[in-house]
Structure formats: C-alpha cells, structure tokens
Write a protein that holds these residues in place. Sequence first.
Motif, short mmCIF file in Angstrom:
data_model
loop_
_atom_site.label_atom_id
_atom_site.label_comp_id
_atom_site.label_asym_id
_atom_site.label_seq_id
_atom_site.Cartn_x
_atom_site.Cartn_y
_atom_site.Cartn_z
N GLY A 1 -6.04 -6.61 -5.32
CA GLY A 1 -5.25 -5.66 -6.09
C GLY A 1 -4.12 -5.03 -5.31
O GLY A 1 -3.58 -4.00 -5.72
N ASN A 2 -3.74 -5.64 -4.18
CA ASN A 2 -2.66 -5.09 -3.33
C ASN A 2 -2.98 -3.69 -2.81
O ASN A 2 -2.06 -2.92 -2.50
CB ASN A 2 -1.33 -5.07 -4.08
N ARG A 3 -4.26 -3.38 -2.68
CA ARG A 3 -4.62 -2.06 -2.14
C ARG A 3 -4.30 -2.02 -0.65
O ARG A 3 -4.21 -3.06 0.02
CB ARG A 3 -6.11 -1.79 -2.34
N SER B 1 -8.24 -0.99 4.67
CA SER B 1 -9.02 0.14 5.18
C SER B 1 -8.80 0.28 6.68
O SER B 1 -8.34 -0.65 7.35
CB SER B 1 -10.50 -0.08 4.88
#
Length: 291
Positions: free
Chosen positions: A191-193, A196
Amino acid sequence: MTSASELAPAELAALLHFYADSGCDWLLEDEAVDRIAEFQAQRLEREAQMRNRQQAAPQTSERPANAGRSAPSPAARTPAPGVNVAVPDADAVAAARQACAAANSLDALKAALEGFSGCNLKNGARSTVFASGDPSSGIMVIGPMPSAECDRDGIPFSGRPGQLLDRMLAAIGLHRDKVLLTNVVAWRPPGNRPPSPAEMDICRPFIERQIELAAPNHLLILGNFTARFFFAEEQSIFAMRGTWRDVQVGDRAIPAIASLHPQDLLTAPANKALAWKDLLTFRQRISLNES
C-alpha cells in the motif's frame, strides 16, 4: 463492456496487473449474489458439522488419537523450501550486515540483496528494485522506496514520477543513464506505506554499502523520507531542502543536497520552483568540481 474472451492473453494479463496495482480484489459476477445470505448458509453448515462431530465423539474408541502413529520426523516439522519464515529484527540486521560485508562489487551486492530473506517487505513485493544507470558518473540520485510502477518494471523511478525526473535531470544537462539511480529501500511496502523503523534498520546496510561501492562525489536526495533517513532529522523536506550537508558513509563524508521528490511535484506543481532552485544549486556544485 469488454468481455475477457475478447482480449488477447497479453492484454488480459496487463488488465489483471492493473486491477491488482489499483487494489481491486473482487470482480463482478454475471448475476447479483447475496453475500450475506451466502455467509449465513456457510455458518449454519459449519455449525451443523460441529454438532455432528460432537454427537459422534462418545461412540469413538478411547484410544489416544496419536496411538499407532509415529512422531513426525524433524524434516516434517521443517518449513518447506521457499516458505519465508519471520526472522527476529536483530538477527536480520546482523545478516544484512554480513551479506553486505561479503559483497565487493555492485553486482555482488545486487545478488546478495536478491537472495536476502530477512526483510518482510520482500514477501509482498513483485521485484527487488536495485540501482540503474552509471556507477562511474560520481552522481547518485536516491529516492525513498519503489512505487507500484517501479515494482512492476523492476527499476527505480518508473512511471510518471520517473518521466518528470528525466526532464528535471535534462534541464541541468544530466541523463538517467549517466547518473546512478536508486532507492533507500529495495522493496515496495504494501500500500506504499512508509517502512517501519525495524525495516529501515534492516535495509540500511544495503544502501550504505551501495554508496560505498559506487563511491559517488555528490548525492541528490529526493523526498521527505529519504532526507530524514540520511540526515537523521524529523523536519519536513521544506526545512531540509536546498542546503548542502555531508552524509557520512564508511570513512567518507559525501556532499548531499535534498529536494522534493518528483511525486511531490506532480501532487503540488506549485513547488516546482523550489525544486528548480535546488537543481541549479546541485548543478553549480558539480560544475565547480568538473572545472
């Protein structure tokens, strides 16, 4: 409406890839389906099966279920080949550093990256997106992470952002084949996040080793994530852009300047004036070193 039977195999494959990249997981049926009623029927069927098993249980022998069966061999408990197993973050970082230390060329580093399985981002990505261009140019352009287009094509800065970057470079006399293009992270996050902190730690040895092996004289850092990654600051790209800083990689301090990512400029074209100013500053520094 176009029917799937009217499409050639290549056209159908391209259409399905487009739907997948757009997040479409369901296709329309020829007739309406009551999913609520369907789910209710499945639930009732499962409940009936459970009741039948409970009623049949007293009639079964009290012999232990495992009696007569040999214990599973160690091989049976070992995950099948090709199954990705989660690796503790600390172990993954150590494995990444070890793989990078053994790579003495960009080709060897690319092979190490493609064979690395310690980052979960790789499990959901289509491609491992490594650098492209000319490592001997002395100029390295670094973005944050692959987009859907990059993941599809397997090269950094694809699609519309890549086309805009090509025009930006051409405006200061450069070409994508004459510089080295790469990303901080080699795999597209779901989702193109943003990656982390743990994923960033795992990927850091690879990009730092890539810079060491390419040995650029100047870095052009594009985007908010990339600038924060290298400058270790929490300011926005508007506060960090346009100023030369040194990025310490190994035993070298490499001059670097940050600017807006082409995707930022497609979203807010009014900021192109800021990016143009940054490019002129970048070009001026390169010209001084070339003279």
